[in-house]
Design a protein around this motif. Structure first.
Motif, short mmCIF file in Angstrom:
data_model
loop_
_atom_site.label_atom_id
_atom_site.label_comp_id
_atom_site.label_asym_id
_atom_site.label_seq_id
_atom_site.Cartn_x
_atom_site.Cartn_y
_atom_site.Cartn_z
N GLY A 1 -64.77 -22.10 3.87
CA GLY A 1 -66.20 -21.88 3.63
C GLY A 1 -66.11 -22.13 2.11
O GLY A 1 -66.88 -20.93 1.33
N SER A 2 -65.59 -22.75 1.41
CA SER A 2 -65.51 -22.88 -0.13
C SER A 2 -66.90 -22.72 -0.83
O SER A 2 -68.02 -23.37 -0.17
N SER A 3 -67.04 -22.18 -1.80
CA SER A 3 -68.51 -21.92 -2.39
C SER A 3 -68.87 -23.46 -3.44
O SER A 3 -69.98 -23.63 -3.39
N ASN A 4 -67.84 -24.16 -3.71
CA ASN A 4 -67.79 -25.40 -4.30
C ASN A 4 -66.78 -26.18 -3.83
O ASN A 4 -65.99 -26.69 -4.36
N PRO A 5 -67.11 -26.81 -2.59
CA PRO A 5 -66.06 -27.69 -1.87
C PRO A 5 -66.04 -28.98 -2.52
O PRO A 5 -66.73 -29.61 -2.98
N TRP A 6 -64.40 -29.51 -2.16
CA TRP A 6 -64.27 -30.84 -2.72
C TRP A 6 -64.91 -31.93 -1.70
O TRP A 6 -64.58 -31.59 -0.42
N THR A 7 -65.77 -32.71 -2.13
CA THR A 7 -66.46 -33.76 -1.28
C THR A 7 -65.94 -34.89 -1.84
O THR A 7 -65.37 -35.12 -3.03
N LEU A 8 -66.16 -36.19 -1.28
CA LEU A 8 -66.15 -37.48 -1.66
C LEU A 8 -66.74 -37.80 -2.87
O LEU A 8 -66.16 -38.07 -3.89
N ALA A 9 -67.99 -37.12 -3.25
CA ALA A 9 -68.63 -37.43 -4.17
C ALA A 9 -67.91 -36.73 -5.45
O ALA A 9 -68.04 -37.33 -6.77
N ALA A 10 -67.36 -35.53 -5.20
CA ALA A 10 -66.70 -34.73 -6.31
C ALA A 10 -65.50 -35.39 -6.56
O ALA A 10 -65.14 -35.49 -7.94
N ILE A 11 -64.69 -35.99 -5.65
CA ILE A 11 -63.55 -36.52 -6.11
C ILE A 11 -63.91 -37.80 -6.92
O ILE A 11 -62.95 -38.19 -7.62
N LEU B 1 -55.46 -41.09 -5.73
CA LEU B 1 -55.80 -40.90 -4.43
C LEU B 1 -54.90 -39.75 -3.71
O LEU B 1 -55.59 -39.10 -2.77
N ALA B 2 -53.61 -39.72 -3.95
CA ALA B 2 -52.93 -38.63 -3.36
C ALA B 2 -53.45 -37.23 -3.45
O ALA B 2 -53.70 -36.52 -2.63
N ILE B 3 -53.70 -37.02 -4.84
CA ILE B 3 -54.28 -35.95 -5.35
C ILE B 3 -55.73 -35.74 -4.56
O ILE B 3 -56.18 -34.52 -4.03
N GLY B 4 -56.49 -36.46 -4.68
CA GLY B 4 -57.86 -36.50 -4.04
C GLY B 4 -57.73 -36.14 -2.74
O GLY B 4 -58.33 -35.40 -2.07
N ARG B 5 -57.01 -36.93 -1.75
CA ARG B 5 -56.66 -36.67 -0.40
C ARG B 5 -56.28 -35.41 0.01
O ARG B 5 -56.90 -34.62 0.94
N ALA B 6 -55.43 -34.73 -0.90
CA ALA B 6 -55.13 -33.27 -0.92
C ALA B 6 -56.07 -32.25 -1.12
O ALA B 6 -56.23 -31.40 -0.50
N LEU B 7 -57.09 -32.69 -2.06
CA LEU B 7 -58.15 -31.69 -2.36
C LEU B 7 -59.21 -31.85 -1.49
O LEU B 7 -60.04 -30.82 -1.07
N MET B 8 -59.44 -33.01 -0.70
CA MET B 8 -60.31 -32.95 0.58
C MET B 8 -60.21 -32.18 1.59
O MET B 8 -60.90 -31.77 2.32
N THR B 9 -58.91 -31.54 1.44
CA THR B 9 -58.72 -30.53 2.71
C THR B 9 -59.07 -29.06 2.06
O THR B 9 -59.00 -28.10 2.89
N ASN B 10 -59.65 -29.11 0.82
CA ASN B 10 -60.06 -27.78 0.30
C ASN B 10 -58.96 -26.60 0.25
O ASN B 10 -58.99 -25.83 0.90
N PRO B 11 -57.68 -26.80 -0.30
CA PRO B 11 -56.54 -25.93 0.05
C PRO B 11 -56.56 -24.90 -0.94
O PRO B 11 -57.43 -24.76 -1.97
N LYS B 12 -56.01 -23.72 -0.25
CA LYS B 12 -56.07 -22.64 -1.15
C LYS B 12 -54.90 -22.71 -2.24
O LYS B 12 -55.21 -22.18 -3.35
N LEU B 13 -53.56 -23.42 -1.80
CA LEU B 13 -52.63 -23.89 -2.51
C LEU B 13 -52.59 -25.30 -2.62
O LEU B 13 -52.51 -25.96 -1.79
N LEU B 14 -52.40 -25.84 -3.86
CA LEU B 14 -52.17 -27.21 -4.25
C LEU B 14 -50.58 -27.36 -4.38
O LEU B 14 -50.50 -26.72 -5.57
N ILE B 15 -49.89 -28.19 -3.90
CA ILE B 15 -48.39 -28.64 -4.10
C ILE B 15 -48.38 -29.96 -4.72
O ILE B 15 -48.78 -30.99 -4.01
N LEU B 16 -47.58 -30.22 -5.89
CA LEU B 16 -47.56 -31.54 -6.15
C LEU B 16 -46.12 -31.72 -6.61
O LEU B 16 -45.51 -31.02 -7.63
N ASP B 17 -45.38 -32.75 -6.02
CA ASP B 17 -44.20 -32.90 -6.16
C ASP B 17 -43.94 -34.15 -7.23
O ASP B 17 -44.35 -35.17 -6.80
N GLU B 18 -43.39 -33.93 -8.22
CA GLU B 18 -43.33 -35.08 -9.24
C GLU B 18 -44.62 -35.69 -9.60
O GLU B 18 -45.02 -36.86 -9.29
N ALA B 19 -45.34 -34.80 -10.29
CA ALA B 19 -46.95 -34.98 -10.47
C ALA B 19 -47.06 -36.24 -11.25
O ALA B 19 -48.16 -37.08 -10.90
#
Length: 237
Positions: A110-120, A146-164
């Motif tokens: 229930g994010s207050s400002n969730p990631w949506t397709l439009a936001a990405i 796209l990989a970052i956007g896809r991860a953000l679309m899950t609205n994660p508590k923690l975002l992990i990036l391997d070799e950003a």
């Protein structure tokens, strides 16, 4: 610790009979951006795979959002709120950009400002332009967006990036770093693996350096930049 989002304590991880991690520890607080650094082959990706449950640690503790997850399958860890941008991107080549983004979309908390397709699309206008293109028709930089956007679309508590930013053109790298700065300003908790110490020191709160599967140093950006000998010893800089 109650104020810790991720607490990795003394984990040991093996591939068959070959042990890679030897009591590695790190932690991330809510809203904190933390880097994991070290030379190639020292265990950075294995650490991430252990956190995600892809290569489970055989000993130690991995607590996320108050729950012990060391023995949990990767899909359950993801559902708890961990979003991964893996090394090599691993986007779906036969899905369009839009399909890649919506495939795993969720807002479980229930994010207050969730990631949506439009936001990405606002953050990465190039993805909006390429929305109907297949994943395998994108450049490396577009695939990383796209990989970052896809991860953000899950609205994660923690975002992990391997070799950003590995293998990306300089302008695309800058775009990725700007994206990470924006995410941090939004309060996103981030664990990032990358080799660009200057950028990491500029935007990360704390850093962990690993050598042969162990945490050998941790500290703030100011402490990291004040010790050039440390960078030379463990990072080859």
């Amino acid at each position: 610790m109650a104020d810790t989002l991720l607490d990795v304590d003394g984990i040991e991880t093996c591939y068959g009979l070959s042990q890679v991690l030897f009591g590695l520890s790190l932690s991330i607080k809510p809203g904190e951006m933390v880097s994991l650094m070290g030379r190639n082959g020292m265990g950075k990706t294995t650490t991430i795979r252990s956190i995600m449950g892809l290569t489970p640690a055989r000993a130690g503790s991995i607590r996320f959002a108050g729950s012990e997850v060391r023995t949990q399958p990767s899909y359950r860890i993801a559902k708890l709120g961990v979003g991964l941008v893996p090394e090599g991107r691993q986007i779906f080549p036969n899905l369009t950009v839009r399909e890649n983004l919506v495939a795993a979309a969720a807002d479980r908390f229930g994010s207050s400002n969730p990631w949506t397709l439009a936001a990405i699309y606002v953050m990465f206008p190039r993805l909006a332009e390429r929305a109907s293109n297949m994943g395998n028709q994108l450049s490396g930089g577009e695939q990383q967006m796209l990989a970052i956007g896809r991860a953000l679309m899950t609205n994660p508590k923690l975002l992990i990036l391997d070799e950003a930013t590995e293998g990306l053109a300089p302008l695309i790298r800058e775009e990725i770093w700007n994206c990470l700065s924006l995410l941090k300003s939004r309060g996103q908790s981030i664990l990032v693996v990358d080799k660009n110490v200057d950028h990491l020191a500029r935007i990360c709160d704390r850093h962990f350096i690993i050598e042969r599967g162990k945490t050998v140093w941790s500290g703030t950006s100011d402490e990291l930049m004040a010790e050039p000998d440390l960078q030379h010893k463990y990072l080859g800089i």
